[in-house]
Enzyme design. Structure first.
Site, PDB file in Angstrom:
ATOM      1  N   ASP A   1      -7.264  -0.844   4.525  1.00 25.28           N
ATOM      2  CA  ASP A   1      -7.075  -1.803   3.530  1.00 25.28           C
ATOM      3  C   ASP A   1      -7.069  -3.326   4.319  1.00 25.28           C
ATOM      4  OD1 ASP A   1      -4.670  -1.723   5.318  1.00 25.28           O
ATOM      5  OD2 ASP A   1      -3.643  -0.753   3.696  1.00 25.28           O
TER       6      ASP A   1
ATOM      7  N   ASP B   1       0.795  -1.213   0.241  1.00 28.90           N
ATOM      8  CA  ASP B   1       0.054   0.002   0.083  1.00 28.90           C
ATOM      9  C   ASP B   1       0.816   1.311   0.036  1.00 28.90           C
ATOM     10  OD1 ASP B   1      -2.201   1.267   0.169  1.00 28.90           O
ATOM     11  OD2 ASP B   1      -1.892   1.702   2.667  1.00 28.90           O
TER      12      ASP B   1
ATOM     13  N   ASP C   1      -1.063  -0.446   6.057  1.00 29.70           N
ATOM     14  CA  ASP C   1      -0.921  -0.063   7.410  1.00 29.70           C
ATOM     15  C   ASP C   1      -1.997  -0.362   8.123  1.00 29.70           C
ATOM     16  OD1 ASP C   1      -2.612   1.666   6.146  1.00 29.70           O
ATOM     17  OD2 ASP C   1      -1.619   3.451   6.604  1.00 29.70           O
TER      18      ASP C   1
HETATM   19  P1  ADP Z   1      -3.538   4.504  -0.197  1.00 32.69           P
HETATM   20  O1  ADP Z   1      -4.181   3.492  -0.978  1.00 32.69           O
HETATM   21  O2  ADP Z   1      -2.633   5.445  -0.620  1.00 32.69           O
HETATM   22  O3  ADP Z   1      -3.207   4.042   1.271  1.00 32.69           O
HETATM   23  P2  ADP Z   1      -6.237   5.732   0.539  1.00 32.69           P
HETATM   24  O4  ADP Z   1      -6.871   4.440   0.074  1.00 32.69           O
HETATM   25  O5  ADP Z   1      -5.987   5.777   2.224  1.00 32.69           O
HETATM   26  O6  ADP Z   1      -4.606   5.747   0.113  1.00 32.69           O
HETATM   27  O7  ADP Z   1      -6.823   6.885   0.216  1.00 32.69           O
HETATM   28  C1  ADP Z   1      -6.718   7.194  -1.171  1.00 32.69           C
HETATM   29  C2  ADP Z   1      -7.254   8.481  -1.504  1.00 32.69           C
HETATM   30  O8  ADP Z   1      -8.365   8.860  -1.078  1.00 32.69           O
HETATM   31  C3  ADP Z   1      -6.272   9.477  -0.982  1.00 32.69           C
HETATM   32  O9  ADP Z   1      -5.133   9.739  -1.618  1.00 32.69           O
HETATM   33  C4  ADP Z   1      -6.947  10.894  -0.912  1.00 32.69           C
HETATM   34  O10 ADP Z   1      -7.236  11.454  -2.001  1.00 32.69           O
HETATM   35  C5  ADP Z   1      -8.744  10.214  -0.574  1.00 32.69           C
HETATM   36  N1  ADP Z   1      -8.939  10.143   0.727  1.00 32.69           N
HETATM   37  C6  ADP Z   1      -9.004   9.190   1.515  1.00 32.69           C
HETATM   38  N2  ADP Z   1      -9.420   9.345   2.768  1.00 32.69           N
HETATM   39  C7  ADP Z   1      -9.554  10.806   2.859  1.00 32.69           C
HETATM   40  C8  ADP Z   1      -9.964  11.854   3.690  1.00 32.69           C
HETATM   41  N3  ADP Z   1     -10.281  11.216   5.182  1.00 32.69           N
HETATM   42  N4  ADP Z   1      -9.918  12.825   3.335  1.00 32.69           N
HETATM   43  C9  ADP Z   1      -9.550  13.387   2.345  1.00 32.69           C
HETATM   44  N5  ADP Z   1      -9.189  12.566   1.239  1.00 32.69           N
HETATM   45  C10 ADP Z   1      -9.397  11.197   1.448  1.00 32.69           C
HETATM   46 MG    MG Z   2      -3.573   3.122   3.014  1.00 34.24          MG
END
Ligand code: ADP
Ligand code: MG
Length: 610
Positions: free
Chosen positions: A511, A318, A507
């Site tokens: 996920d 991730d 993390d």
């Molecule tokens: P990753 O897959 O890199 O771990 P996440 O799945 O946690 O990232 O989030 C993916 C995207 O969704 C972030 O890059 C952001 O653009 C958006 N996002 C997710 N949660 C939030 C939040 N609480 N506030 C704003 N944007 C969010």
């Molecule tokens: Mg994440």
């Protein structure tokens, strides 16, 4: 050693009598009957427990165990007049058992040494000063005091004082971390420098140290396939050998009329056939490997997880919080209608209830929010952002997907970073650019994995541009961007269908589905994250991506040792069985081979803990 004193004395006593008996026979001392009594005494001293146990097990219906094999073989030898051999079989079997007990005790103790990370008492702060109390009796919300040199007994938040902590027992990370008022601290860490007071946030049984212990102690319940194979193997193997021994003792005897020769060979067969080397050493190997990993802050939930990790050929990461630090900072605010501070305020308020690293950074950048905000109806949409009701207005904070899904006409940004758009009642208010830094060890972790022949993949919900940038910087083989959690599962499933043995490293923030779906789910930076500990098969307490390499190395080494033990033990056994059937060895050597294999296999197992 002290626990085994009685066994050692028995072995020595029996050995001395045996030697005396052998010398007496050679020299022709005493008459036949006296010599028989001497051997019988040595036999009973060495074999009493084994005879007793085999009778008990037969009564319980477990006939074909190693005690039974040894009893029949030695009694048979005694009856056909091989007295010294009979004693030697029992005696040497006792030596093997003793050795096995010492080894098992030793690795159990090394696991028990882990319990030292969880002190049983805490120093409770009361109106009348400090009192020592059982840690179990401390309530959530109580204040405890921890002196320098003491281990923190319960998880909590520092209420007073500052210190540096040695977290190595928990995370395996040797650099001390500084801590001061307001910081979270975890049980199992050693307080190094100052007195700190901690407001307890978790009950004893829920503390980090308790969770680590539970996980290691329960790890032997989840067996590796190799371990299960051994159990099944010995269940069919032992009866087969007994039948073969019978055949070997009866048929050639009837043909050649050399009864004692063939019965002797059959008895040897029984001695060699004992599967103890396998039954003992293989589970011991996994136990030792899991214990050794725990000392490095790598918690493996069972032999099955360890085996899956050893077979991994694809490591999927991730991005946020795993390859990057996950502590975002605001680099630009681009409002449409209002001023910058006001835009940040709306975003921070909307994220009020979220723990996502993005939310944390927005809240930190704004500072203290007004008390009288009416925040309600919070919807966190994984991989997109949040939708919140603030007063009478609906606020959207998130990425382009969230905006598109709600029909908001948003503007793109030329800045490199994660773009957080804000819309109020469907109207675009602007965006905030936040940036995250790549962890310093990410690049080397990826390159080490690639060198070991593994495929490395990054999955992220972030934008294509941000993902490409990160992927280039750490030279990862493949990346996929703009993913929702369910898209991550789809991609993972494709890899699994194409024969990938996939470890997913995340993390634990949104996920859990992928962690659960992968062959091995690895949660990183799990210190303090319950969700990650629940969903994962392997838990890395600290957040250094290089630990994944260590975890794979330990798993590979442990599985290799288990396999070595299997091939080695079975190989030697088959060889000596052939020699016995052909009459090319005697009971002394058969017995020696049996116990020797056990001892070597056990010694080999212990290496897994190193
Ligand atoms: P990753 O897959 O890199 O771990 P996440 O799945 O946690 O990232 O989030 C993916 C995207 O969704 C972030 O890059 C952001 O653009 C958006 N996002 C997710 N949660 C939030 C939040 N609480 N506030 C704003 N944007 C969010
Ligand atoms: Mg994440």
């Amino acid at each position: 050693m002290r626990e085994h004193k009685e066994d050692i004395i028995k072995i020595l006593l029996s050995a001395v009598i045996l030697i005396f008996g052998v010398v007496a026979s050679k020299m022709g001392w005493f008459n036949e009957a006296v010599r028989l009594i001497i051997f019988a005494a040595a036999y009973i001293i060495a074999g009493f427990e084994v005879l007793k146990e085999s009778i008990e097990n037969i009564l319980k219906g477990e006939i074909f165990d190693e005690n039974f094999l040894m009893s029949i073989a030695s009694i048979g030898a005694f009856i056909i007049g091989q007295h010294a051999e009979a004693v030697f079989v029992m005696l040497f079997f006792g030596v093997g058992e003793l050795f096995e007990h010492i080894a098992v005790d030793k690795s159990r103790k090394s696991i028990e040494a882990l319990t030292e990370i969880r002190p049983d008492t805490a120093r409770l702060v009361t109106e009348n000063g400090e009192i020592m109390l059982e840690a179990e009796k401390v309530n959530i919300g109580d204040i405890i005091s921890v002196n320098p040199g003491e281990i923190i007994p319960l998880d909590g938040i520092v209420a007073d004082g500052a210190s540096s902590l040695d977290t190595s027992a928990v995370t395996g990370e040797s650099v001390p971390t500084d801590t001061s008022i307001g910081d979270r601290v975890y049980s199992g860490c050693i307080n190094l420098s100052g007195v700190i007071r901690i407001r307890v946030t978790e009950a004893f049984s829920n503390s980090t140290a308790s969770k680590i212990l539970d996980m290691v102690e329960n790890s032997n319940k989840k067996k590796a396939n190799t371990e299960r194979f051994i159990t099944r193997f010995s269940r069919v193997y032992t009866p087969i050998v007994v039948i073969l021994a019978l055949v070997l003792g009866v048929i050639p005897s009837l043909i050649t009329k050399q009864y004692s020769v063939w019965i002797y060979r059959a008895l040897m067969f029984l001695v060699v056939s004992c599967p103890c080397a396998l039954v003992v050493s293989v589970p011991l190997t996994y136990f030792a490997g899991i214990g050794g990993a725990a000392k490095k802050g790598i918690l493996i939930k069972g032999g099955d997880s360890l085996e899956a990790m050893a077979n991994t050929n694809t490591v999927v990461f991730d991005k946020t919080g795993t390859l990057t630090k996950g502590d975002f900072s605001v680099v630009a605010v681009h409002p449409q209608k209002i001023d910058e501070h006001a835009l940040l305020g709306i975003a921070a308020a909307a994220e009020y209830h979220s723990n996502h690293p993005i939310s944390v950074s927005l809240k930190a950048a704004y500072g203290k929010l007004p008390e009288n905000l009416e925040i309600g109806n919070v919807k966190e949409i994984a991989g997109q952002g949040v939708e919140t009701q603030i007063g009478s207005k609906t606020v959207l904070v998130g990425n382009d997907k969230l905006m598109a899904a709600n029909g908001v006409d948003f503007r793109d940004c030329h800045h490199l970073g994660t773009i957080v758009h804000i819309a109020v009642d469907g109207e675009y208010f602007g965006h905030i650019v936040i940036s995250d830094t790549i962890k310093p060890q990410s690049k080397s972790a990826v390159s080490t994995l690639k060198k070991a022949g593994m495929k490395t993949v990054m999955l992220t919900g972030d934008s294509e541009r941000k993902a490409l940038n990160t992927a280039m910087e750490i030279s990862i083989d493949e990346y996929h961007a703009r993913l929702l959690p369910e898209d991550k599962v789809d991609i993972l499933e494709k890899m699994l269908n194409n024969g990938g043995k996939v470890a997913f490293v995340g993390d634990g923030i949104n996920d859990a589905p992928v962690l659960a779906r992968a062959d091995v789910g690895v949660a990183m930076g799990a210190l303090g994250s319950d969700a990650a500990i629940e969903a994962a098969d392997i838990v890395l307490m600290d957040d250094n991506p290089e630990r994944i390499v260590t975890a794979i190395d330990i798993s590979k080494k442990t599985s290799l040792i288990a396999k070595m033990n299997i091939y080695f033990s079975i190989g030697i056994k088959v060889f000596v069985l052939l020699l016995s059937a052909l009459g090319l060895c005697n009971m002394w050597t058969a017995s020696f081979a049996d116990v020797g294999v056990l001892v070597l296999a056990v010694l080999n197992s212990i290496r897994a803990a190193k």
